[in-house]
Design a protein around this motif. Sequence first.
Motif, PDB file in Angstrom:
ATOM      1  N   GLY A 163      -6.192   9.898 -16.675  1.00  0.00           N
ATOM      2  CA  GLY A 163      -7.277   8.968 -16.951  1.00  0.00           C
ATOM      3  C   GLY A 163      -6.853   7.521 -17.026  1.00  0.00           C
ATOM      4  O   GLY A 163      -7.499   6.704 -17.684  1.00  0.00           O
ATOM      5  N   LYS A 164      -5.778   7.181 -16.325  1.00  0.00           N
ATOM      6  CA  LYS A 164      -5.240   5.822 -16.410  1.00  0.00           C
ATOM      7  C   LYS A 164      -5.400   5.060 -15.095  1.00  0.00           C
ATOM      8  O   LYS A 164      -5.207   5.626 -14.017  1.00  0.00           O
ATOM      9  N   PRO A 165      -5.728   3.773 -15.184  1.00  0.00           N
ATOM     10  CA  PRO A 165      -5.821   2.946 -13.967  1.00  0.00           C
ATOM     11  C   PRO A 165      -4.442   2.749 -13.356  1.00  0.00           C
ATOM     12  O   PRO A 165      -3.460   2.551 -14.071  1.00  0.00           O
ATOM     13  N   THR A 166      -4.362   2.818 -12.040  1.00  0.00           N
ATOM     14  CA  THR A 166      -3.081   2.689 -11.344  1.00  0.00           C
ATOM     15  C   THR A 166      -3.033   1.486 -10.426  1.00  0.00           C
ATOM     16  O   THR A 166      -1.951   1.094  -9.984  1.00  0.00           O
ATOM     17  N   GLY A 167      -4.201   0.914 -10.117  1.00  0.00           N
ATOM     18  CA  GLY A 167      -4.270  -0.116  -9.093  1.00  0.00           C
ATOM     19  C   GLY A 167      -5.017   0.395  -7.879  1.00  0.00           C
ATOM     20  O   GLY A 167      -5.230  -0.359  -6.919  1.00  0.00           O
ATOM     21  N   ARG A 168      -5.413   1.666  -7.912  1.00  0.00           N
ATOM     22  CA  ARG A 168      -6.279   2.203  -6.855  1.00  0.00           C
ATOM     23  C   ARG A 168      -7.701   1.712  -7.092  1.00  0.00           C
ATOM     24  O   ARG A 168      -8.195   1.762  -8.220  1.00  0.00           O
ATOM     25  N   PHE A 169      -8.367   1.270  -6.024  1.00  0.00           N
ATOM     26  CA  PHE A 169      -9.735   0.782  -6.152  1.00  0.00           C
ATOM     27  C   PHE A 169     -10.709   1.957  -6.067  1.00  0.00           C
ATOM     28  O   PHE A 169     -11.461   2.104  -5.114  1.00  0.00           O
ATOM     29  N   SER A 170     -10.684   2.780  -7.099  1.00  0.00           N
ATOM     30  CA  SER A 170     -11.557   3.939  -7.185  1.00  0.00           C
ATOM     31  C   SER A 170     -11.499   4.478  -8.603  1.00  0.00           C
ATOM     32  O   SER A 170     -10.684   4.023  -9.417  1.00  0.00           O
ATOM     33  N   ASN A 171     -12.342   5.453  -8.880  1.00  0.00           N
ATOM     34  CA  ASN A 171     -12.271   6.127 -10.171  1.00  0.00           C
ATOM     35  C   ASN A 171     -11.163   7.166 -10.181  1.00  0.00           C
ATOM     36  O   ASN A 171     -10.766   7.649 -11.246  1.00  0.00           O
ATOM     37  N   PHE A 213     -17.647  -2.262  -3.179  1.00  0.00           N
ATOM     38  CA  PHE A 213     -16.964  -2.178  -1.878  1.00  0.00           C
ATOM     39  C   PHE A 213     -16.210  -0.879  -1.644  1.00  0.00           C
ATOM     40  O   PHE A 213     -15.851  -0.582  -0.504  1.00  0.00           O
ATOM     41  N   HIS A 214     -15.945  -0.130  -2.700  1.00  0.00           N
ATOM     42  CA  HIS A 214     -15.046   1.011  -2.557  1.00  0.00           C
ATOM     43  C   HIS A 214     -15.692   2.331  -2.963  1.00  0.00           C
ATOM     44  O   HIS A 214     -16.431   2.384  -3.947  1.00  0.00           O
ATOM     45  N   PRO A 215     -15.394   3.385  -2.226  1.00  0.00           N
ATOM     46  CA  PRO A 215     -15.985   4.698  -2.505  1.00  0.00           C
ATOM     47  C   PRO A 215     -15.441   5.343  -3.780  1.00  0.00           C
ATOM     48  O   PRO A 215     -14.368   4.994  -4.267  1.00  0.00           O
ATOM     49  N   THR A 216     -16.196   6.305  -4.266  1.00  0.00           N
ATOM     50  CA  THR A 216     -15.719   7.122  -5.379  1.00  0.00           C
ATOM     51  C   THR A 216     -14.690   8.124  -4.860  1.00  0.00           C
ATOM     52  O   THR A 216     -14.541   8.325  -3.653  1.00  0.00           O
ATOM     53  N   GLU A 217     -14.005   8.758  -5.783  1.00  0.00           N
ATOM     54  CA  GLU A 217     -13.034   9.777  -5.415  1.00  0.00           C
ATOM     55  C   GLU A 217     -13.692  10.900  -4.610  1.00  0.00           C
ATOM     56  O   GLU A 217     -13.116  11.407  -3.639  1.00  0.00           O
ATOM     57  N   LYS A 218     -14.895  11.272  -4.996  1.00  0.00           N
ATOM     58  CA  LYS A 218     -15.603  12.342  -4.287  1.00  0.00           C
ATOM     59  C   LYS A 218     -15.853  11.955  -2.828  1.00  0.00           C
ATOM     60  O   LYS A 218     -15.640  12.758  -1.917  1.00  0.00           O
ATOM     61  N   THR A 219     -16.283  10.736  -2.598  1.00  0.00           N
ATOM     62  CA  THR A 219     -16.496  10.270  -1.228  1.00  0.00           C
ATOM     63  C   THR A 219     -15.180  10.217  -0.471  1.00  0.00           C
ATOM     64  O   THR A 219     -15.101  10.626   0.699  1.00  0.00           O
ATOM     65  N   ASN A 220     -14.137   9.724  -1.123  1.00  0.00           N
ATOM     66  CA  ASN A 220     -12.820   9.690  -0.489  1.00  0.00           C
ATOM     67  C   ASN A 220     -12.380  11.076  -0.046  1.00  0.00           C
ATOM     68  O   ASN A 220     -11.802  11.249   1.026  1.00  0.00           O
ATOM     69  N   ILE A 253      -4.788  17.147  -9.060  1.00  0.00           N
ATOM     70  CA  ILE A 253      -5.148  16.030  -9.913  1.00  0.00           C
ATOM     71  C   ILE A 253      -6.661  15.964  -9.947  1.00  0.00           C
ATOM     72  O   ILE A 253      -7.308  16.065  -8.921  1.00  0.00           O
ATOM     73  N   PRO A 254      -7.283  15.805 -11.171  1.00  0.00           N
ATOM     74  CA  PRO A 254      -8.730  15.715 -11.179  1.00  0.00           C
ATOM     75  C   PRO A 254      -9.168  14.656 -10.167  1.00  0.00           C
ATOM     76  O   PRO A 254      -8.663  13.528 -10.206  1.00  0.00           O
ATOM     77  N   SER A 255      -9.875  15.359  -9.492  1.00  0.00           N
ATOM     78  CA  SER A 255     -10.266  14.416  -8.504  1.00  0.00           C
ATOM     79  C   SER A 255     -11.372  13.477  -8.983  1.00  0.00           C
ATOM     80  O   SER A 255     -12.314  14.045  -9.441  1.00  0.00           O
ATOM     81  N   ARG A 296      -8.521   9.433  -6.971  1.00  0.00           N
ATOM     82  CA  ARG A 296      -7.642   9.357  -5.806  1.00  0.00           C
ATOM     83  C   ARG A 296      -8.312   8.653  -4.621  1.00  0.00           C
ATOM     84  O   ARG A 296      -9.534   8.596  -4.521  1.00  0.00           O
ATOM     85  N   ILE A 297      -7.475   8.143  -3.738  1.00  0.00           N
ATOM     86  CA  ILE A 297      -7.922   7.453  -2.534  1.00  0.00           C
ATOM     87  C   ILE A 297      -7.624   8.340  -1.321  1.00  0.00           C
ATOM     88  O   ILE A 297      -6.936   9.360  -1.445  1.00  0.00           O
ATOM     89  N   PRO A 298      -8.162   8.018  -0.136  1.00  0.00           N
ATOM     90  CA  PRO A 298      -8.040   8.923   1.013  1.00  0.00           C
ATOM     91  C   PRO A 298      -6.630   9.397   1.337  1.00  0.00           C
ATOM     92  O   PRO A 298      -6.434  10.574   1.648  1.00  0.00           O
ATOM     93  N   THR A 299      -5.646   8.509   1.278  1.00  0.00           N
ATOM     94  CA  THR A 299      -4.291   8.921   1.646  1.00  0.00           C
ATOM     95  C   THR A 299      -3.702   9.916   0.652  1.00  0.00           C
ATOM     96  O   THR A 299      -2.835  10.712   1.016  1.00  0.00           O
TER      97      THR A 299
END
Length: 359
Positions: A72-80, A336-343, A9-11, A82-85
């Motif tokens: 390219g759709k918002p899911t409820g994740r607080f990021s642009n 408050f929340h990191p970007t996908e790259k940081t995650n 998935i595009p990260s 994927r999240i760490p998990t």
Amino acid sequence: MQGQQNKAIPSSFLCMNFLCILLPLIVIGTSAAKVPAVIVFGDSSVDAGNNNYIPTVARSNFEPYGRDFQGGKPTGRFSNGRIPTDFISDALRVKPYIPAYLDPKYNISDFATGVTFASAATGYDNATSDVLSVIPLWRQLEYYKDYQNKLRAHVGEIKANETISEALYVMSLGTNDFLENYYTMPGRSSQYTPGQYENFLAGVAENFIKKLYGLGARKISLGGLPPMGCLPLERTTNFVGGNDCIPSYNNVALEFNSKLKILTVKLNKELPGIKLVFSNPYFILLSIIKKPSRYGFQSASVACCATGMFEMGYACRRGAMFTCSDASKYVFWDSFHPTEKTNSLVANYVVKNVLAEFL
């Protein structure tokens, strides 16, 4: 999105506890995954959209959130993206992202290999979840019990018990207890000193882990706090300190993390068969924040979303016209929340240095 395809998935509402690196590359060999499922408890650092289905303002199911996620759709994740998990699950060769338990697009066939019960803006303390009316940790455990019943009905008792005992359980929360509750709301700060509150929260964590263990969990990752004094919002409001990180908040994070580390040692001795590890994002994230260019970032003090100084949630949508064009240049997505790259960087570090024993 039932029957997810295993392809690339595009990260912490507050909080987060975890060079875009393709994490599956760190997995040695081509054997089947040793972890059959990844099961997640926590806050916005690991909420994949549960808050979309409860009455709260702690949401991110709207643009520009999710613009770099699949489709390219918002899911409820607080990021642009994927999240760490999501990255952890991918690295463990389970699946590329972890779905939210309350999302009606998924069912037990999806959840059998991974699910998150996390809720943005929650914490160890029930009083923290009350601030924005989100899912408290005890309720997440009730959802997990419901999940176990569904899993047994879906795959049978033997297979379900195997999944329950071999799954990796990820806990990521605690930042909101301090930044959203203790330092913001009246109540806890009048009852406890910071050190006493840390002890209170560690006690909640211990009881939760023991309950998980009693339900069959054996492989558990207890997440530590990030350098929460370095979040863009905290730096923006640190006028006296010249918009630098707030040392007192970082010191509390370090103290609390030390107590969680001690807790892991204690429970590994007390609970037969448990493999409890402490996943600490503090130092890798601080390194990224202090020397962003080393990791390919241009900005660590302000975020990508809106002005990058104080917006998150709905404020990001209102300030969308000011949002940066390339999130990969920023350590933080919102205040408050990191970007996908940081995650991806933090998750990669945790997998290689802590979770590798489960590969």
